[in-house]
Design a protein around this motif. Structure first.
Motif, PDB file in Angstrom:
ATOM      1  N   GLU A  69      -1.152  -8.113   8.724  1.00 47.16           N
ATOM      2  CA  GLU A  69      -1.008  -8.976  10.002  1.00 47.16           C
ATOM      3  C   GLU A  69      -2.388  -9.212  10.238  1.00 47.16           C
ATOM      4  O   GLU A  69      -2.327 -10.480  10.789  1.00 47.16           O
ATOM      5  CB  GLU A  69      -0.626  -7.814  11.119  1.00 47.16           C
ATOM      6  CG  GLU A  69      -0.444  -8.491  12.279  1.00 47.16           C
ATOM      7  CD  GLU A  69      -0.108  -7.612  13.304  1.00 47.16           C
ATOM      8  OE1 GLU A  69       0.119  -7.998  14.589  1.00 47.16           O
ATOM      9  OE2 GLU A  69      -0.067  -6.360  13.058  1.00 47.16           O
ATOM     10  N   GLU A  70      -3.426  -8.498   9.813  1.00 45.75           N
ATOM     11  CA  GLU A  70      -4.781  -9.038  10.164  1.00 45.75           C
ATOM     12  C   GLU A  70      -4.844 -10.407   9.433  1.00 45.75           C
ATOM     13  O   GLU A  70      -5.683 -11.376   9.907  1.00 45.75           O
ATOM     14  CB  GLU A  70      -5.745  -8.189   9.835  1.00 45.75           C
ATOM     15  CG  GLU A  70      -7.317  -8.562   9.890  1.00 45.75           C
ATOM     16  CD  GLU A  70      -8.526  -7.421   9.138  1.00 45.75           C
ATOM     17  OE1 GLU A  70      -9.533  -7.718   9.071  1.00 45.75           O
ATOM     18  OE2 GLU A  70      -7.707  -6.325   9.133  1.00 45.75           O
ATOM     19  N   GLY A  77       0.801  -1.131  -0.015  1.00 47.95           N
ATOM     20  CA  GLY A  77       0.063  -0.005   0.088  1.00 47.95           C
ATOM     21  C   GLY A  77       1.047   1.235   0.079  1.00 47.95           C
ATOM     22  O   GLY A  77       2.000   1.280   0.289  1.00 47.95           O
ATOM     23  N   ARG A  78       0.386   2.411  -0.456  1.00 52.09           N
ATOM     24  CA  ARG A  78       0.969   3.499  -0.363  1.00 52.09           C
ATOM     25  C   ARG A  78       1.203   4.157   1.025  1.00 52.09           C
ATOM     26  O   ARG A  78       2.074   5.118   1.035  1.00 52.09           O
ATOM     27  CB  ARG A  78       0.189   4.700  -1.105  1.00 52.09           C
ATOM     28  CG  ARG A  78      -0.006   4.439  -2.740  1.00 52.09           C
ATOM     29  CD  ARG A  78      -0.640   5.190  -3.512  1.00 52.09           C
ATOM     30  NE  ARG A  78      -2.141   5.103  -3.107  1.00 52.09           N
ATOM     31  CZ  ARG A  78      -2.997   6.047  -3.329  1.00 52.09           C
ATOM     32  NH1 ARG A  78      -2.878   7.061  -4.184  1.00 52.09           N
ATOM     33  NH2 ARG A  78      -4.342   6.043  -3.060  1.00 52.09           N
ATOM     34  N   ARG A  79       0.384   3.438   1.830  1.00 49.63           N
ATOM     35  CA  ARG A  79       0.815   3.869   3.433  1.00 49.63           C
ATOM     36  C   ARG A  79       1.296   2.633   4.001  1.00 49.63           C
ATOM     37  O   ARG A  79       0.644   1.606   4.437  1.00 49.63           O
ATOM     38  CB  ARG A  79      -0.572   4.362   4.096  1.00 49.63           C
ATOM     39  CG  ARG A  79      -1.087   5.654   3.554  1.00 49.63           C
ATOM     40  CD  ARG A  79      -2.420   6.050   4.172  1.00 49.63           C
ATOM     41  NE  ARG A  79      -3.551   4.887   4.126  1.00 49.63           N
ATOM     42  CZ  ARG A  79      -4.283   4.522   4.824  1.00 49.63           C
ATOM     43  NH1 ARG A  79      -3.923   4.715   6.105  1.00 49.63           N
ATOM     44  NH2 ARG A  79      -5.246   3.784   4.397  1.00 49.63           N
ATOM     45  N   PRO A  80       2.616   2.616   4.358  1.00 49.23           N
ATOM     46  CA  PRO A  80       3.193   1.400   4.911  1.00 49.23           C
ATOM     47  C   PRO A  80       2.679   0.579   6.107  1.00 49.23           C
ATOM     48  O   PRO A  80       2.369  -0.416   6.328  1.00 49.23           O
ATOM     49  CB  PRO A  80       4.742   1.583   5.140  1.00 49.23           C
ATOM     50  CG  PRO A  80       4.880   2.807   4.099  1.00 49.23           C
ATOM     51  CD  PRO A  80       3.686   3.538   4.126  1.00 49.23           C
ATOM     52  N   GLU A  81       2.149   1.734   7.085  1.00 49.56           N
ATOM     53  CA  GLU A  81       1.346   1.413   8.314  1.00 49.56           C
ATOM     54  C   GLU A  81       0.392   0.684   7.937  1.00 49.56           C
ATOM     55  O   GLU A  81      -0.239  -0.241   8.836  1.00 49.56           O
ATOM     56  CB  GLU A  81       1.361   2.395   9.048  1.00 49.56           C
ATOM     57  CG  GLU A  81       0.433   3.570   8.791  1.00 49.56           C
ATOM     58  CD  GLU A  81       1.144   4.626   7.775  1.00 49.56           C
ATOM     59  OE1 GLU A  81       0.594   5.493   7.247  1.00 49.56           O
ATOM     60  OE2 GLU A  81       1.996   4.431   7.306  1.00 49.56           O
ATOM     61  N   ALA A  82      -0.442   1.178   7.036  1.00 50.87           N
ATOM     62  CA  ALA A  82      -1.650   0.581   6.624  1.00 50.87           C
ATOM     63  C   ALA A  82      -1.586  -0.759   6.158  1.00 50.87           C
ATOM     64  O   ALA A  82      -2.279  -1.899   6.480  1.00 50.87           O
ATOM     65  CB  ALA A  82      -2.787   1.446   5.886  1.00 50.87           C
ATOM     66  N   ALA A  83      -0.286  -1.104   5.339  1.00 49.96           N
ATOM     67  CA  ALA A  83      -0.284  -2.324   4.814  1.00 49.96           C
ATOM     68  C   ALA A  83       0.132  -3.235   5.830  1.00 49.96           C
ATOM     69  O   ALA A  83      -0.185  -4.481   5.684  1.00 49.96           O
ATOM     70  CB  ALA A  83       0.594  -2.116   3.684  1.00 49.96           C
ATOM     71  N   ALA A  84       0.964  -2.770   6.808  1.00 45.06           N
ATOM     72  CA  ALA A  84       1.470  -3.706   7.686  1.00 45.06           C
ATOM     73  C   ALA A  84       0.095  -4.214   8.521  1.00 45.06           C
ATOM     74  O   ALA A  84       0.119  -5.518   8.964  1.00 45.06           O
ATOM     75  CB  ALA A  84       2.426  -3.027   8.552  1.00 45.06           C
ATOM     76  N   THR A  85      -0.788  -3.280   8.808  1.00 47.01           N
ATOM     77  CA  THR A  85      -1.861  -3.658   9.611  1.00 47.01           C
ATOM     78  C   THR A  85      -2.717  -4.851   8.924  1.00 47.01           C
ATOM     79  O   THR A  85      -3.233  -5.721   9.364  1.00 47.01           O
ATOM     80  CB  THR A  85      -2.642  -2.386  10.209  1.00 47.01           C
ATOM     81  OG1 THR A  85      -1.731  -1.562  10.715  1.00 47.01           O
ATOM     82  CG2 THR A  85      -4.076  -2.858  10.830  1.00 47.01           C
ATOM     83  N   LEU A  86      -3.047  -4.266   7.515  1.00 47.21           N
ATOM     84  CA  LEU A  86      -3.861  -5.209   6.806  1.00 47.21           C
ATOM     85  C   LEU A  86      -3.017  -6.814   6.678  1.00 47.21           C
ATOM     86  O   LEU A  86      -3.705  -7.645   7.041  1.00 47.21           O
ATOM     87  CB  LEU A  86      -4.245  -4.647   5.588  1.00 47.21           C
ATOM     88  CG  LEU A  86      -5.251  -5.657   4.814  1.00 47.21           C
ATOM     89  CD1 LEU A  86      -6.537  -5.618   5.500  1.00 47.21           C
ATOM     90  CD2 LEU A  86      -5.624  -4.727   3.404  1.00 47.21           C
TER      91      LEU A  86
END
Length: 294
Positions: A44-45, A33-42
């Motif tokens: 991990e889910e 994702g363009r937002r690494p933190e959002a990619a990491a969260t998704l």
């Protein structure tokens, strides 16, 4: 088939990711994702990899599922096709005809399979209903209403920049066209007028001789948007009304994954491939030009 997901927004998290994770015929490889933190969260889910770059994801998959704004999706779809990766795209394919044509050209040159996710084209019982109507002759006219209250409620999509910019024509217009075109034929002539908010009214003349009217809005009052999706056909066989929606879109997305697997496995191009996606964008652009007096 290993599939990677590009995108981390509400639609990616609500539909793409869970459908990919649940599908028995694919390996959900991971997320970029363009937002690494959002990619990491998704990631991990769903217990998958969060890729740092698109190149890393493309090197590790057979196909991509893209849940990005249309003006962003097109460029990444071209990159994926040029890397030889099959394409599972969202509607509209792109925000301009030139960009949609670039995606179609890239897929054609690379000989990769493609499916564009028009939700109701893969829905139950909508797909069967559409096939039945497409096989019926003598349609005289049709009307399609796609009324939503995205911008009049606390919808998670209300913050979508591209939806505010492009409006109902480009967000829900593809859904209406994806139903009308297979039944009534290609659009040969259209007129368009604006209504309140982002509301758009279209009058279409189809190749088979029938006409249709389309009303699209994301700014309808919540009360007006109740049961706001409707398609009715009238012809020599009498009236036919599209059934209501009764399932979560992840079920339909699972069938879109099935369609991609089939197309990649030699079943031939799917009716909702990038070529059809390009034609839908061409009609949307023509409607936009008519609205602007061009």
């Amino acid at each position: 088939m290993r599939i990677g997901l590009l995108g981390t927004g509400p639609w990616a998290g609500w539909v793409h990711a869970p459908a990919l994770a649940a599908h028995p015929g694919v390996d959900f490889a991971g997320v970029w994702g363009r937002r690494p933190e959002a990619a990491a969260t998704l990631a991990e889910e769903h217990g998958v990899t969060a890729y740092g770059t698109v190149e890393e994801l493309l090197a590790d998959v057979d196909a991509v599922s893209i849940a990005l704004p249309p003006e962003v999706q097109a460029g990444y779809a071209v990159r994926a096709a040029e890397a030889g990766r099959h394409l599972l795209l969202d509607k509209p394919v792109a925000a301009t005809v030139a960009d949609a044509a670039a995606v179609a050209d890239a897929a054609r040159r690379a000989e990769v399979a493609s499916v564009v996710f028009f939700t109701l084209r893969f829905g139950d019982p909508h797909a069967d209903w559409l096939a039945e109507q497409a096989a019926t002759d003598g349609w005289f006219t049709a009307r399609a209403d796609w009324l939503g209250s995205v911008f009049t409620t606390d919808s998670p999509y209300a913050a979508s920049v591209w939806r505010r910019d492009k409006g109902a024509l480009w967000d829900v217009g593809p859904h209406a066209l994806s139903i009308l075109l297979p039944i009534l034929g290609d659009v040969e002539q259209l007129t368009a007028a604006r209504g309140p908010g982002d509301t758009v009214h279209l009058v279409l003349r189809h190749a088979a001789g029938a006409s249709s009217t389309v009303t699209l809005s994301l700014t309808a009052p919540p009360e007006a948007a109740v049961d706001g999706v409707a398609v009715e056909l009238r012809g020599s066989a009498g009236p036919a009304r599209m059934p209501g929606r009764s399932e979560h879109p992840t079920a339909a997305f699972g069938r879109a994954i099935d369609a991609l697997l089939g197309a990649a496995g030699g079943a031939g191009a799917h009716p909702c491939d990038v070529e059809f996606g390009l034609r839908v964008v061409e009609v949307l652009a023509a409607a936009e030009a008519a609205l602007d007096g061009r």
